[in-house]
Design an enzyme around this catalytic site. Structure first.
Site, PDB file in Angstrom:
ATOM      1  N   ASP A   1       0.819  -1.217   0.000  1.00  0.00           N
ATOM      2  CA  ASP A   1       0.000   0.000   0.000  1.00  0.00           C
ATOM      3  C   ASP A   1       0.855   1.270   0.000  1.00  0.00           C
ATOM      4  O   ASP A   1       0.685   2.150   0.848  1.00  0.00           O
ATOM      5  CB  ASP A   1      -0.933   0.021   1.215  1.00  0.00           C
ATOM      6  CG  ASP A   1      -1.799  -1.203   1.324  1.00  0.00           C
ATOM      7  OD1 ASP A   1      -2.207  -1.724   0.280  1.00  0.00           O
ATOM      8  OD2 ASP A   1      -2.060  -1.640   2.461  1.00  0.00           O
TER       9      ASP A   1
ATOM     10  N   ALA B   1     -14.281   2.300   7.630  1.00  0.00           N
ATOM     11  CA  ALA B   1     -13.449   3.501   7.701  1.00  0.00           C
ATOM     12  C   ALA B   1     -11.966   3.145   7.600  1.00  0.00           C
ATOM     13  O   ALA B   1     -11.205   3.253   8.569  1.00  0.00           O
ATOM     14  CB  ALA B   1     -13.733   4.265   8.985  1.00  0.00           C
TER      15      ALA B   1
ATOM     16  N   ASP C   1      -8.522   2.825   4.401  1.00  0.00           N
ATOM     17  CA  ASP C   1      -8.008   3.187   3.079  1.00  0.00           C
ATOM     18  C   ASP C   1      -8.322   4.636   2.699  1.00  0.00           C
ATOM     19  O   ASP C   1      -8.971   4.914   1.684  1.00  0.00           O
ATOM     20  CB  ASP C   1      -8.551   2.239   2.011  1.00  0.00           C
ATOM     21  CG  ASP C   1      -7.978   0.838   2.135  1.00  0.00           C
ATOM     22  OD1 ASP C   1      -7.212   0.593   3.077  1.00  0.00           O
ATOM     23  OD2 ASP C   1      -8.292  -0.006   1.294  1.00  0.00           O
TER      24      ASP C   1
ATOM     25  N   PHE D   1     -14.526  -3.127   0.888  1.00  0.00           N
ATOM     26  CA  PHE D   1     -15.534  -4.183   0.901  1.00  0.00           C
ATOM     27  C   PHE D   1     -16.885  -3.617   1.322  1.00  0.00           C
ATOM     28  O   PHE D   1     -17.193  -2.467   1.018  1.00  0.00           O
ATOM     29  CB  PHE D   1     -15.071  -5.348   1.786  1.00  0.00           C
ATOM     30  CG  PHE D   1     -14.002  -6.169   1.115  1.00  0.00           C
ATOM     31  CD1 PHE D   1     -14.283  -7.426   0.610  1.00  0.00           C
ATOM     32  CD2 PHE D   1     -12.711  -5.677   0.962  1.00  0.00           C
ATOM     33  CE1 PHE D   1     -13.309  -8.188  -0.031  1.00  0.00           C
ATOM     34  CE2 PHE D   1     -11.725  -6.424   0.341  1.00  0.00           C
ATOM     35  CZ  PHE D   1     -12.025  -7.684  -0.159  1.00  0.00           C
TER      36      PHE D   1
ATOM     37  N   GLU E   1     -11.337  -1.768  -2.709  1.00  0.00           N
ATOM     38  CA  GLU E   1     -10.718  -0.938  -1.683  1.00  0.00           C
ATOM     39  C   GLU E   1      -9.651  -0.053  -2.318  1.00  0.00           C
ATOM     40  O   GLU E   1      -9.533   0.025  -3.545  1.00  0.00           O
ATOM     41  CB  GLU E   1     -10.121  -1.805  -0.573  1.00  0.00           C
ATOM     42  CG  GLU E   1      -9.193  -2.897  -1.059  1.00  0.00           C
ATOM     43  CD  GLU E   1      -8.880  -3.934   0.003  1.00  0.00           C
ATOM     44  OE1 GLU E   1      -9.480  -3.882   1.093  1.00  0.00           O
ATOM     45  OE2 GLU E   1      -8.036  -4.806  -0.256  1.00  0.00           O
TER      46      GLU E   1
END
Length: 308
Positions: free
Chosen positions: A37, A150, A152, A170, A201
Site C-alpha cells: 500500500d 473507515a 483506506d 468491501f 478498496e
C-alpha cells in the site's frame, strides 16, 4: 489495503528490478523495495513513500525516485487510542501522505482483518522531511453494522481547490466526502462512488483534463498464489461521480476497466497511488514468499484514458 503483516524490510535491500522489456515505462528501482500500500509524494527534490507496517507508519525516501532507503517509522511504538481498533497492536494500514496549505498531512487506518471496527486517523507536520508529526486522532470511524468501513483514506483536491477524502473497503465499497480546509476533518454529505461483490478498496482520485479518475484495487490482496488483486479505474466529469469505465458501466454497479492485473513472477498489483506523473503500487513476488514489492510506472493518458 493489506491484511497481512510485513516483517522482511531488510530483505528488500538485496532486490533490484528493471522490467523495461515488458513495460517500457516501468522504472528501474533499487534498495528497500518490500512494501504494501505505498503512498507516494515528492516534496522539493525528495521522493517519499508511506506504507502499511506492523510498527507504526512505514516510511521510505529517495533522492530520485529510483534508489529507495527505509526510514524510521512514524509512531513506531503505536498510539494508545489505536488499541480499540487494532487489538492493541502497532499495525497501521494504507497511510496516505500529502502536503496541503504549507504543511505535511498524513491520513492512515487502524483496524483488524475483516472488521468494521475501524478508524481513519490524521497526523500533521511542518514538512515531510522535518518529520515532527503530531497526531490529531480519529477523524472517521466505523462499527459493526455500518454499511461502510473507515479504512483506506485518500486525500485529494478538486479543480476548484477544495479538499476531499475518499475511503472504504468491501461492504458497500467506496465513498467520498469534503473535508474542512483547516481541520481536515470530514464535513458535509457523503457520496457513494463504487462497489464490487468481488472486493474493492484502496481508492485514489485524481484529475486530468476534463475528467476525474477513480482508481481502485479489486479482488483478494494477500492470498499467495490465489491472490486476485488488480487495479481498475473509471472516469467522471464530476468529482462525486458517476464514474464510468470504458464500456460505460458505472463503478457503483461493479464497473471498472482493468489497468493492471500483473502476471508472470509478479502478481496481484494494488495499493496504488499517483504523484508527479507516476503510478506507484505493490505487486506480490511469487519467487520471494509473495512479499509485496514496489513498482513505479509513468502514467499517461491516451484518448482520455489512463495507461502505462
Amino acid at each position: 489495503m493489506t491484511k497481512q503483516l510485513l516483517k522482511q524490510w531488510a530483505a528488500a535491500t538485496a532486490i533490484a528490478f528493471c522490467a523495461a522489456g515488458a513495460q517500457a515505462s516501468t522504472w528501474t528501482l533499487t534498495g528497500s523495495l518490500i512494501t504494501h500500500d505505498p503512498s507516494v509524494y515528492k516534496e522539493n527534490s525528495t521522493w517519499w513513500i508511506t506504507e502499511t507496517s506492523d510498527t507504526g507508519i512505514g516510511v521510505k525516501f529517495s533522492p530520485d525516485g529510483h534508489a529507495w532507503t527505509q526510514g524510521v517509522s512514524i509512531f513506531g511504538g503505536g498510539l494508545s487510542w489505536w488499541g480499540q481498533y487494532n487489538n492493541n497492536s502497532k499495525t497501521v494500514w494504507a497511510p496516505d501522505i500529502h502536503v496541503w496549505n504549507g504543511k505535511a498531512i498524513l491520513y492512515y487506518a487502524v483496524s483488524t482483518f475483516g472488521s468494521q471496527k475501524s478508524a481513519i486517523g490524521l497526523a500533521t507536520a511542518s514538512s515531510i522531511a522535518t518529520g515532527n508529526w503530531t497526531d490529531k486522532g480519529a477523524v472517521l470511524t466505523s462499527a459493526p453494522g455500518n454499511n461502510y468501513n473507515a479504512i483506506d483514506p485518500n486525500f485529494f483536491v478538486d479543480k476548484a481547490g477544495q479538499p476531499w477524502l475518499s475511503f472504504g473497503s468491501f461492504w458497500t465499497g467506496i465513498y467520498t466526502t469534503r473535508v474542512d480546509a483547516n481541520t481536515l476533518k470530514p464535513t458535509g454529505s457523503w457520496y457513494h462512488l463504487a462497489a464490487d461483490s468481488t472486493g474493492i478498496e484502496n481508492s485514489f482520485i485524481m484529475s486530468n483534463g476534463s475528467y476525474y479518475y477513480l482508481f481502485v484495487s479489486k479482488g483478494k490482496c494477500c492470498d499467495g498464489a490465489n491472490s486476485t488483486y488488480h487495479i481498475s479505474y473509471g472516469r467522471s466529469t464530476s468529482v462525486t461521480g458517476p464514474y464510468l469505465d470504458k464500456n460505460g458501466v458505472d463503478m457503483l454497479n461493479g464497473g471498472g476497466t482493468t489497468l493492471d492485473a500483473g502476471g508472470g513472477r509478479f502478481i496481484a498489483p494494488g495499493g496504488e497511488s499517483v504523484a508527479n506523473g507516476v503510478m506507484v503500487r505493490h505487486e506480490l513476488d511469487s519467487q520471494n514468499g509473495y512479499n509485496g514489492v514496489l513498482f513505479i510506472n509513468d502514467l499517461t493518458f491516451s484518448g482520455g484514458w489512463p495507461t502505462y
